[in-house]
Design a protein around this motif. Structure first.
Motif, PDB file in Angstrom:
ATOM      1  N   ARG A  52      -4.461  11.492  15.291  1.00 17.95           N
ATOM      2  CA  ARG A  52      -5.391  11.407  16.052  1.00 17.95           C
ATOM      3  C   ARG A  52      -5.163  11.884  17.588  1.00 17.95           C
ATOM      4  O   ARG A  52      -5.579  11.897  18.500  1.00 17.95           O
ATOM      5  CB  ARG A  52      -6.004   9.979  16.356  1.00 17.95           C
ATOM      6  N   PRO A  70      -6.360  11.993   6.838  1.00 18.47           N
ATOM      7  CA  PRO A  70      -5.836  10.849   7.509  1.00 18.47           C
ATOM      8  C   PRO A  70      -4.519  10.638   6.959  1.00 18.47           C
ATOM      9  O   PRO A  70      -4.484  11.121   5.509  1.00 18.47           O
ATOM     10  CB  PRO A  70      -6.833   9.619   7.152  1.00 18.47           C
ATOM     11  N   PHE A  74      -1.195   4.888   6.439  1.00 20.87           N
ATOM     12  CA  PHE A  74      -1.842   4.226   7.551  1.00 20.87           C
ATOM     13  C   PHE A  74      -3.018   4.042   7.548  1.00 20.87           C
ATOM     14  O   PHE A  74      -3.904   3.051   7.934  1.00 20.87           O
ATOM     15  CB  PHE A  74      -1.452   4.776   9.048  1.00 20.87           C
ATOM     16  N   GLU A  75      -3.964   5.041   6.638  1.00 20.49           N
ATOM     17  CA  GLU A  75      -5.261   5.022   6.542  1.00 20.49           C
ATOM     18  C   GLU A  75      -5.775   5.183   5.068  1.00 20.49           C
ATOM     19  O   GLU A  75      -6.178   6.362   4.620  1.00 20.49           O
ATOM     20  CB  GLU A  75      -5.922   5.849   7.559  1.00 20.49           C
ATOM     21  N   ARG A  83      -3.963   4.142  -1.153  1.00 20.54           N
ATOM     22  CA  ARG A  83      -3.086   5.129  -0.570  1.00 20.54           C
ATOM     23  C   ARG A  83      -3.183   6.332  -1.632  1.00 20.54           C
ATOM     24  O   ARG A  83      -2.960   7.624  -1.271  1.00 20.54           O
ATOM     25  CB  ARG A  83      -1.629   4.550  -0.692  1.00 20.54           C
ATOM     26  N   ARG A  86      -6.296   8.226  -1.378  1.00 15.42           N
ATOM     27  CA  ARG A  86      -6.458   9.075  -0.092  1.00 15.42           C
ATOM     28  C   ARG A  86      -5.461  10.301  -0.229  1.00 15.42           C
ATOM     29  O   ARG A  86      -6.045  11.378   0.091  1.00 15.42           O
ATOM     30  CB  ARG A  86      -5.848   8.307   1.141  1.00 15.42           C
TER      31      ARG A  86
END
Length: 357
Positions: A52, A70, A74-75, A83, A86
């Motif tokens: 970000r 992301p 962490f996201e 995880r 993602r």
């Protein structure tokens, strides 16, 4: 900063080669932009942001595609194995914007991280590329020395291989040597900044031009008046310098600027500092910006950058190259924890051609 798609008619002549840049900091972004302009001409340019910290500074019109992924650790996605899911979603998302190509160039400041490494094997499969080459981008002070992978790090790489049992796209590429990947067989080029020391093989190293767009001297000739930037830091508040010594150093800076004939001076306060600002004279303008200092310096050519021991001095050298004077004042007044820390900092400044006053 939003994901953006480009009409296919703009990309129809770029299908043979695609350059992908994984960036997390403003410095990474400036390096990626320079590489795209000077070294990857004619390729489809895809910017992949995984932090970000880049919100608000990415110029989407300069890229064929911009995508945000992301950081999995962490996201993670909600639910079980978030995880892992993602990671897979990120790989597929980038795959959709890259599309098909013959030659694929992946650029990253480091390849020993799960957020990036899995793309090395997955990307060529998804875009059906005949060739894949990985290239290391500069990452500031990290590139001054090698960072050998420890035995524990090597074992962690092996453990990440097990994800391919859940999905074949998540096939971690293990390697040895430097953790950024400079010794890895998949890396064919390592970009370095002009004038910066490094320990990479000469055959792989490629020097980038200064990261700003316009030549410094030309910009100064147009303005007809050199501008100086003073970089503040909370020296007194954190106990690195007494108030009396700080006032002495502040007067030394003002005297040097007067002797150099520079009257237009702006001062950038440290985000954690408060009044009275250390190293600032009353007549100097306070710089108020809502963007990272790296992107501001890239857009604003200064004749000289002055500070004490702020990391911004090193960033300025990386952005401006060798043509701008970078000065450090007051090191002899700083209370270092030990003499070794003082010596290491001075040695580093000398390597970066930062003038010590």
């Amino acid at each position: 900063m939003n994901n953006r798609s480009t009409p296919s008619h703009r990309l129809q002549d770029k299908g043979h080669r695609c350059a992908v840049y994984f960036v997390a900091t403003p410095l990474h972004y400036l390096c990626a932009r320079r590489i795209a302009r000077d070294h990857e001409g004619g390729a489809k340019q895809v910017l992949v942001c995984y932090s970000r910290a880049l919100d608000g500074i990415v110029e989407s019109r300069e890229w064929d595609e911009v995508v945000v992924i992301p950081w999995p650790r962490f996201e993670p996605l909600p639910g079980p194995f978030g995880r892992h899911r993602r990671l897979l979603e990120n790989v597929r998302r980038v795959g959709r914007v890259v599309g098909s190509c013959d030659v694929l160039h992946l650029h990253s400041p480091v390849f020993d991280t799960e957020a990036i490494n899995y793309f090395l094997r997955a990307r060529p499969k998804l875009c059906r590329a005949r060739e894949m080459r990985a290239r290391v981008m500069p990452d500031g002070l990290l590139n001054l020395q090698r960072h050998p992978l420890s035995r524990v790090k090597r074992l962690a790489q092996r453990a990440r291989k097990f994800r391919r049992l859940a999905h074949p796209l998540l096939d971690y590429w293990c390697f040895a040597g430097d953790r950024i990947g400079s010794d890895a067989p998949f890396v064919d080029r390592i970009y370095v900044l002009a004038g910066f020391p490094h320990a990479y093989p000469a055959a792989k190293a490629a020097t980038l031009a200064p990261l700003i767009d316009a030549p410094i001297r030309g910009a100064q000739e147009v303005s007809r008046a050199p501008v100086a930037l003073i970089v503040g830091q909370p020296l007194v508040r954190v106990g690195m310098m007494s108030r009396e010594d700080c006032e002495v150093v502040t007067r030394e800076i003002a005297r040097w600027l007067a002797d150099a004939g520079i009257s237009d001076v702006v001062y950038k306060a440290h985000p954690r500092d408060r009044l009275p600002y250390d190293l600032k004279s009353p007549e100097q303008r306070l710089l108020s910006i809502d963007e990272p200092i790296e992107s501001h310096m890239a857009a604003q050519p200064y004749a000289v950058v002055i500070g004490c021991c702020s990391t911004v001095l090193f960033l300025a050298r990386q952005i401006y190259g060798p043509d701008v004077r970078i000065l450090s004042f007051g090191l002899d007044h700083v209370r270092f924890k030990d003499d070794e820390k003082r010596k290491n900092l001075i040695d580093l400044m000398e390597k970066f051609a930062i003038e010590i006053h």
